[in-house]
Write an enzyme that holds these catalytic residues in place. Structure first.
Site, PDB file in Angstrom:
ATOM      1  N   ASP A  11       0.704  -1.128  -0.058  1.00 11.22           N
ATOM      2  CA  ASP A  11      -0.079   0.050  -0.028  1.00 11.22           C
ATOM      3  C   ASP A  11       0.822   1.300   0.076  1.00 11.22           C
ATOM      4  O   ASP A  11       2.129   1.075  -0.265  1.00 11.22           O
ATOM      5  CB  ASP A  11      -1.015   0.086   1.253  1.00 11.22           C
ATOM      6  CG  ASP A  11      -0.351   0.197   2.566  1.00 11.22           C
ATOM      7  OD1 ASP A  11       0.902   0.074   2.648  1.00 11.22           O
ATOM      8  OD2 ASP A  11      -0.979   0.321   3.394  1.00 11.22           O
ATOM      9  N   HIS A  12       0.298   2.323   0.068  1.00 10.55           N
ATOM     10  CA  HIS A  12       0.999   3.691   0.246  1.00 10.55           C
ATOM     11  C   HIS A  12       2.208   3.589   1.215  1.00 10.55           C
ATOM     12  O   HIS A  12       3.111   4.231   0.982  1.00 10.55           O
ATOM     13  CB  HIS A  12       0.182   4.663   0.414  1.00 10.55           C
ATOM     14  CG  HIS A  12      -0.678   4.857   1.713  1.00 10.55           C
ATOM     15  ND1 HIS A  12      -1.728   4.013   1.554  1.00 10.55           N
ATOM     16  CD2 HIS A  12      -0.526   5.747   2.780  1.00 10.55           C
ATOM     17  CE1 HIS A  12      -2.505   4.069   2.842  1.00 10.55           C
ATOM     18  NE2 HIS A  12      -1.499   4.973   3.656  1.00 10.55           N
ATOM     19  N   GLY A  69       2.308  -0.346   6.414  1.00 10.50           N
ATOM     20  CA  GLY A  69       3.101   0.242   7.519  1.00 10.50           C
ATOM     21  C   GLY A  69       3.445  -0.818   8.430  1.00 10.50           C
ATOM     22  O   GLY A  69       4.751  -0.431   9.016  1.00 10.50           O
ATOM     23  N   THR A  70       2.820  -1.561   8.990  1.00  8.54           N
ATOM     24  CA  THR A  70       3.267  -2.623   9.718  1.00  8.54           C
ATOM     25  C   THR A  70       3.404  -4.080   9.320  1.00  8.54           C
ATOM     26  O   THR A  70       4.085  -4.894  10.122  1.00  8.54           O
ATOM     27  CB  THR A  70       2.187  -2.732  11.073  1.00  8.54           C
ATOM     28  OG1 THR A  70       0.916  -3.148  10.477  1.00  8.54           O
ATOM     29  CG2 THR A  70       1.888  -1.532  11.729  1.00  8.54           C
ATOM     30  N   GLY A  71       3.004  -4.403   8.066  1.00  8.09           N
ATOM     31  CA  GLY A  71       3.015  -5.603   7.485  1.00  8.09           C
ATOM     32  C   GLY A  71       1.897  -6.563   8.279  1.00  8.09           C
ATOM     33  O   GLY A  71       1.434  -7.670   7.464  1.00  8.09           O
ATOM     34  N   GLY A  73      -1.770  -5.687   8.372  1.00 12.10           N
ATOM     35  CA  GLY A  73      -3.055  -5.628   7.657  1.00 12.10           C
ATOM     36  C   GLY A  73      -2.990  -6.185   6.429  1.00 12.10           C
ATOM     37  O   GLY A  73      -3.836  -6.959   5.991  1.00 12.10           O
ATOM     38  N   ASN A 102       6.683 -22.921   8.745  1.00 12.04           N
ATOM     39  CA  ASN A 102       5.392 -22.577   8.138  1.00 12.04           C
ATOM     40  C   ASN A 102       5.282 -22.837   6.761  1.00 12.04           C
ATOM     41  O   ASN A 102       4.106 -22.668   6.078  1.00 12.04           O
ATOM     42  CB  ASN A 102       4.990 -21.332   8.566  1.00 12.04           C
ATOM     43  CG  ASN A 102       5.274 -21.311  10.131  1.00 12.04           C
ATOM     44  OD1 ASN A 102       5.944 -20.519  10.677  1.00 12.04           O
ATOM     45  ND2 ASN A 102       4.269 -21.880  11.069  1.00 12.04           N
ATOM     46  N   ARG A 112       7.100   0.965   8.341  1.00 14.12           N
ATOM     47  CA  ARG A 112       7.308   1.685   9.751  1.00 14.12           C
ATOM     48  C   ARG A 112       7.900   1.180  10.757  1.00 14.12           C
ATOM     49  O   ARG A 112       8.147   1.957  11.845  1.00 14.12           O
ATOM     50  CB  ARG A 112       5.791   2.474   9.939  1.00 14.12           C
ATOM     51  CG  ARG A 112       5.127   3.322   9.066  1.00 14.12           C
ATOM     52  CD  ARG A 112       3.829   3.509   9.511  1.00 14.12           C
ATOM     53  NE  ARG A 112       3.169   4.321   8.393  1.00 14.12           N
ATOM     54  CZ  ARG A 112       1.949   4.486   8.275  1.00 14.12           C
ATOM     55  NH1 ARG A 112       0.942   3.689   8.812  1.00 14.12           N
ATOM     56  NH2 ARG A 112       1.581   5.322   7.223  1.00 14.12           N
ATOM     57  N   ARG A 135       7.403 -32.978  10.822  1.00 10.78           N
ATOM     58  CA  ARG A 135       6.780 -32.766  11.800  1.00 10.78           C
ATOM     59  C   ARG A 135       5.673 -31.514  11.494  1.00 10.78           C
ATOM     60  O   ARG A 135       4.753 -31.505  12.005  1.00 10.78           O
ATOM     61  CB  ARG A 135       7.328 -32.773  13.124  1.00 10.78           C
ATOM     62  CG  ARG A 135       8.088 -31.251  13.674  1.00 10.78           C
ATOM     63  CD  ARG A 135       8.524 -31.465  14.884  1.00 10.78           C
ATOM     64  NE  ARG A 135       9.098 -29.881  15.263  1.00 10.78           N
ATOM     65  CZ  ARG A 135      10.257 -29.355  15.047  1.00 10.78           C
ATOM     66  NH1 ARG A 135      11.154 -30.054  14.255  1.00 10.78           N
ATOM     67  NH2 ARG A 135      10.346 -28.112  15.391  1.00 10.78           N
ATOM     68  N   HIS A 136       6.164 -30.680  10.580  1.00  7.73           N
ATOM     69  CA  HIS A 136       5.451 -29.447  10.366  1.00  7.73           C
ATOM     70  C   HIS A 136       4.318 -29.785   9.258  1.00  7.73           C
ATOM     71  O   HIS A 136       3.505 -29.030   9.252  1.00  7.73           O
ATOM     72  CB  HIS A 136       6.451 -28.366   9.850  1.00  7.73           C
ATOM     73  CG  HIS A 136       7.579 -28.106  10.879  1.00  7.73           C
ATOM     74  ND1 HIS A 136       7.351 -27.645  12.130  1.00  7.73           N
ATOM     75  CD2 HIS A 136       8.865 -28.258  10.861  1.00  7.73           C
ATOM     76  CE1 HIS A 136       8.524 -27.609  12.982  1.00  7.73           C
ATOM     77  NE2 HIS A 136       9.282 -27.796  11.981  1.00  7.73           N
ATOM     78  N   ARG A 139       0.528 -29.821  10.284  1.00  7.56           N
ATOM     79  CA  ARG A 139       0.200 -28.330  10.503  1.00  7.56           C
ATOM     80  C   ARG A 139      -0.145 -27.514   9.509  1.00  7.56           C
ATOM     81  O   ARG A 139      -1.153 -26.822   9.185  1.00  7.56           O
ATOM     82  CB  ARG A 139       1.320 -27.785  11.168  1.00  7.56           C
ATOM     83  CG  ARG A 139       1.419 -28.661  12.656  1.00  7.56           C
ATOM     84  CD  ARG A 139       2.519 -28.143  13.528  1.00  7.56           C
ATOM     85  NE  ARG A 139       2.424 -29.078  14.837  1.00  7.56           N
ATOM     86  CZ  ARG A 139       3.698 -29.591  15.098  1.00  7.56           C
ATOM     87  NH1 ARG A 139       4.821 -28.974  14.571  1.00  7.56           N
ATOM     88  NH2 ARG A 139       4.000 -30.515  16.093  1.00  7.56           N
TER      89      ARG A 139
END
Length: 149
Positions: A11-12, A69-71, A73, A102, A112, A135-136, A139
């Site tokens: 995003d911006h 901004g934070t990753g 959203g 994962n 940010r 083992r992963h 999951r």
């Protein structure tokens, strides 16, 4: 584009870091699919998270890089698709474990909250780290099925 391509989107609030990481990927010889945004003009991160999910699910890209901004959203938006395993990472350790444990196929950064050099290093670790499986596996299979038993 092919499944070996790496898609990038932001995003911006993540545009500047996306552009830096995109150039790094191109310089390293990766095929890059830029899904936008194209500037720092305000946009809605869910649109770009969905674009990433669509690119991964359709096979247009095998891996992805998201930035807001934070990753958080933009990764939530991408993770709505069961074919996406987007992980917000803050350092090389979380990047490595996102792949090993994962089988994350999308890495998300927060412009940010992470330094440019840390993001660059984490992206390199993310790309070179293999999934451990073992083992992963059960999951990750549950994640792909929408977390159903």
């Amino acid at each position: 584009m092919t499944e070996s391509a790496i898609a990038v989107a932001s995003d911006h609030a993540g545009f500047d870091l996306k552009e830096i990481l995109k150039r790094d990927l191109q310089s390293a010889g990766h095929e890059v699919l830029d899904l936008g945004t194209g500037s720092t003009e305000s946009v809605d991160y869910p649109d770009f998270g969905k674009a990433m999910a669509d690119a991964i699910a359709s096979g247009k890209a095998g891996r992805g890089v998201l930035v807001c901004g934070t990753g958080i959203g933009i990764s939530i938006a991408a993770n709505r698709n069961p074919g996406v395993r987007a992980a917000v990472v803050h350092d090389t350790t979380s990047a490595r474990l996102a792949r090993e444990h994962n089988d994350a196929n999308v890495v998300a950064f927060g412009q940010r909250v992470i330094g440019v050099e840390v993001a660059r290093e984490a992206l390199q670790v993310f790309l070179k780290t293999d999934w451990e499986g073992g083992r992963h596996a059960r999951r990750v299979e549950k994640l792909s099925k929408g977390c159903q038993k």
